[in-house]
Design a protein around this motif. Structure first.
Motif, PDB file in Angstrom:
ATOM      1  N   SER A   1       0.818  -1.199   0.000  1.00 45.51           N
ATOM      2  CA  SER A   1       0.000   0.000   0.000  1.00 45.51           C
ATOM      3  C   SER A   1       0.863   1.265   0.000  1.00 45.51           C
ATOM      4  CB  SER A   1      -0.939  -0.004   1.204  1.00 45.51           C
ATOM      5  OG  SER A   1      -0.205   0.071   2.403  1.00 45.51           O
ATOM      6  N   HIS A   2       2.180   1.123  -0.081  1.00 47.41           N
ATOM      7  CA  HIS A   2       3.066   2.294  -0.073  1.00 47.41           C
ATOM      8  C   HIS A   2       3.681   2.545  -1.442  1.00 47.41           C
ATOM      9  CE1 HIS A   2       2.540   2.675   4.203  1.00 47.41           C
ATOM     10  NE2 HIS A   2       2.708   1.373   4.283  1.00 47.41           N
ATOM     11  N   PHE A   3       3.093   1.917  -2.471  1.00 50.26           N
ATOM     12  CA  PHE A   3       3.520   2.133  -3.848  1.00 50.26           C
ATOM     13  C   PHE A   3       2.506   3.040  -4.527  1.00 50.26           C
ATOM     14  CE2 PHE A   3       3.780   1.108  -8.374  1.00 50.26           C
ATOM     15  CZ  PHE A   3       5.135   1.274  -8.581  1.00 50.26           C
ATOM     16  N   ASN A   4       2.991   4.129  -5.124  1.00 52.40           N
ATOM     17  CA  ASN A   4       2.138   5.101  -5.779  1.00 52.40           C
ATOM     18  C   ASN A   4       2.110   4.806  -7.281  1.00 52.40           C
ATOM     19  OD1 ASN A   4       1.217   7.468  -7.146  1.00 52.40           O
ATOM     20  ND2 ASN A   4       1.657   8.662  -5.304  1.00 52.40           N
ATOM     21  N   LEU A   5       0.967   4.376  -7.794  1.00 54.18           N
ATOM     22  CA  LEU A   5       0.847   4.038  -9.212  1.00 54.18           C
ATOM     23  C   LEU A   5       0.999   5.246 -10.127  1.00 54.18           C
ATOM     24  CD1 LEU A   5      -2.067   1.449  -9.125  1.00 54.18           C
ATOM     25  CD2 LEU A   5       0.356   1.004  -9.572  1.00 54.18           C
ATOM     26  N   PHE A  10       7.916   3.857  -4.537  1.00 51.62           N
ATOM     27  CA  PHE A  10       7.660   3.142  -3.297  1.00 51.62           C
ATOM     28  C   PHE A  10       8.222   4.012  -2.181  1.00 51.62           C
ATOM     29  CE2 PHE A  10       9.321   0.495   0.134  1.00 51.62           C
ATOM     30  CZ  PHE A  10       8.174  -0.173   0.526  1.00 51.62           C
ATOM     31  N   THR A  11       7.387   4.397  -1.218  1.00 53.62           N
ATOM     32  CA  THR A  11       7.800   5.257  -0.116  1.00 53.62           C
ATOM     33  C   THR A  11       7.832   4.464   1.177  1.00 53.62           C
ATOM     34  OG1 THR A  11       6.823   7.173  -1.208  1.00 53.62           O
ATOM     35  CG2 THR A  11       7.286   7.388   1.146  1.00 53.62           C
ATOM     36  N   ALA A  12       8.960   4.561   1.904  1.00 54.44           N
ATOM     37  CA  ALA A  12       9.116   3.846   3.177  1.00 54.44           C
ATOM     38  C   ALA A  12       8.209   4.457   4.232  1.00 54.44           C
ATOM     39  CB  ALA A  12      10.569   3.905   3.634  1.00 54.44           C
ATOM     40  N   PRO A  13       7.332   3.642   4.834  1.00 52.25           N
ATOM     41  CA  PRO A  13       6.467   4.173   5.890  1.00 52.25           C
ATOM     42  C   PRO A  13       7.192   4.346   7.219  1.00 52.25           C
ATOM     43  CG  PRO A  13       5.990   1.871   5.526  1.00 52.25           C
ATOM     44  CD  PRO A  13       6.990   2.276   4.487  1.00 52.25           C
ATOM     45  N   VAL A  14       8.222   3.526   7.459  1.00 57.25           N
ATOM     46  CA  VAL A  14       9.020   3.598   8.686  1.00 57.25           C
ATOM     47  C   VAL A  14      10.493   3.428   8.320  1.00 57.25           C
ATOM     48  CG1 VAL A  14       7.171   2.704  10.171  1.00 57.25           C
ATOM     49  CG2 VAL A  14       8.829   1.118   9.165  1.00 57.25           C
ATOM     50  N   ASP A  72      11.571   8.298   2.784  1.00 57.77           N
ATOM     51  CA  ASP A  72      12.435   8.096   1.619  1.00 57.77           C
ATOM     52  C   ASP A  72      11.650   7.321   0.566  1.00 57.77           C
ATOM     53  OD1 ASP A  72      14.581   9.318   2.854  1.00 57.77           O
ATOM     54  OD2 ASP A  72      15.719   7.474   3.181  1.00 57.77           O
ATOM     55  N   TYR A  73      12.030   7.485  -0.687  1.00 57.46           N
ATOM     56  CA  TYR A  73      11.346   6.761  -1.752  1.00 57.46           C
ATOM     57  C   TYR A  73      12.347   6.192  -2.754  1.00 57.46           C
ATOM     58  CZ  TYR A  73      12.082  11.001  -4.511  1.00 57.46           C
ATOM     59  OH  TYR A  73      12.655  12.062  -5.171  1.00 57.46           O
ATOM     60  N   VAL A  74      11.934   5.128  -3.417  1.00 58.74           N
ATOM     61  CA  VAL A  74      12.706   4.536  -4.500  1.00 58.74           C
ATOM     62  C   VAL A  74      11.800   4.391  -5.714  1.00 58.74           C
ATOM     63  CG1 VAL A  74      14.354   3.271  -3.055  1.00 58.74           C
ATOM     64  CG2 VAL A  74      12.239   2.153  -3.763  1.00 58.74           C
ATOM     65  N   TYR A  75      12.427   4.420  -6.881  1.00 60.62           N
ATOM     66  CA  TYR A  75      11.714   4.095  -8.106  1.00 60.62           C
ATOM     67  C   TYR A  75      12.715   3.567  -9.122  1.00 60.62           C
ATOM     68  CZ  TYR A  75      13.112   8.740  -9.861  1.00 60.62           C
ATOM     69  OH  TYR A  75      13.821   9.851 -10.237  1.00 60.62           O
ATOM     70  N   VAL A  76      12.196   2.890 -10.121  1.00 59.40           N
ATOM     71  CA  VAL A  76      13.019   2.260 -11.152  1.00 59.40           C
ATOM     72  C   VAL A  76      13.151   3.218 -12.323  1.00 59.40           C
ATOM     73  CG1 VAL A  76      13.196   0.302 -12.733  1.00 59.40           C
ATOM     74  CG2 VAL A  76      12.270  -0.028 -10.429  1.00 59.40           C
ATOM     75  N   TYR A  77      14.390   3.351 -12.812  1.00 61.57           N
ATOM     76  CA  TYR A  77      14.679   4.278 -13.904  1.00 61.57           C
ATOM     77  C   TYR A  77      15.453   3.535 -14.993  1.00 61.57           C
ATOM     78  CZ  TYR A  77      17.143   8.015 -16.383  1.00 61.57           C
ATOM     79  OH  TYR A  77      17.670   8.826 -17.343  1.00 61.57           O
TER      80      TYR A  77
END
Length: 101
Positions: A1-5, A10-14, A72-77
Motif C-alpha cells: 500500500s506504499h507504492f504510488n501508481l 515506493f515510499t518507506a512508511p518507517v 524516503d522513496y525509490v523508483y526504477v529508472y
C-alpha cells in the motif's frame, strides 16, 4: 500500500532496511539495458542492473537491500533504449518492496 501508481514510487512508511526486487523484460534488446533503483531521485551505481545485448527479448532480475528513512522513496529508472516490455494482459516486468527489519 506504499507504492504510488501515478508516479511509480515506493515510499518507506518507517525507517529500516527494505528488500527491493525488480524483474523486467527488455523489448527487442539490440543494445545494453541500464536500469537503476533511484533512492530519493539519486542514481547510485551500487543499485543498478545491466541487461546484455542479445537478439530478441532479454530478462533481468535483481534484489537489493536498501536502508531507508521514513519518507524516503525509490523508483526504477531506465536510462534509455531499449524499452522495457509490458502490456495489459501479462506481467512481463514487476517491482516489489517490503520491510526486512
Amino acid at each position: 500500500s506504499h507504492f504510488n501508481l501515478s508516479n511509480g514510487r515506493f515510499t518507506a512508511p518507517v525507517t529500516g532496511t527494505y528488500q527491493i526486487n525488480l524483474h523486467y523484460l527488455g523489448n527487442n534488446v539490440s543494445t545494453q539495458i541500464n536500469v537503476y533503483v533511484l533512492l530519493n531521485g539519486v542514481i547510485n551505481n551500487g543499485i543498478r542492473t545491466r541487461g546484455v545485448a542479445a537478439t530478441g527479448h532479454e530478462t533481468t532480475s535483481a534484489s537489493h537491500a536498501i536502508y531507508m528513512n521514513a519518507g524516503d522513496y525509490v523508483y526504477v529508472y531506465n536510462d534509455g533504449l531499449p524499452t522495457l516490455y509490458g502490456d495489459t494482459s501479462k506481467v512481463w516486468s514487476s517491482f516489489s518492496g517490503y520491510l526486512v527489519g
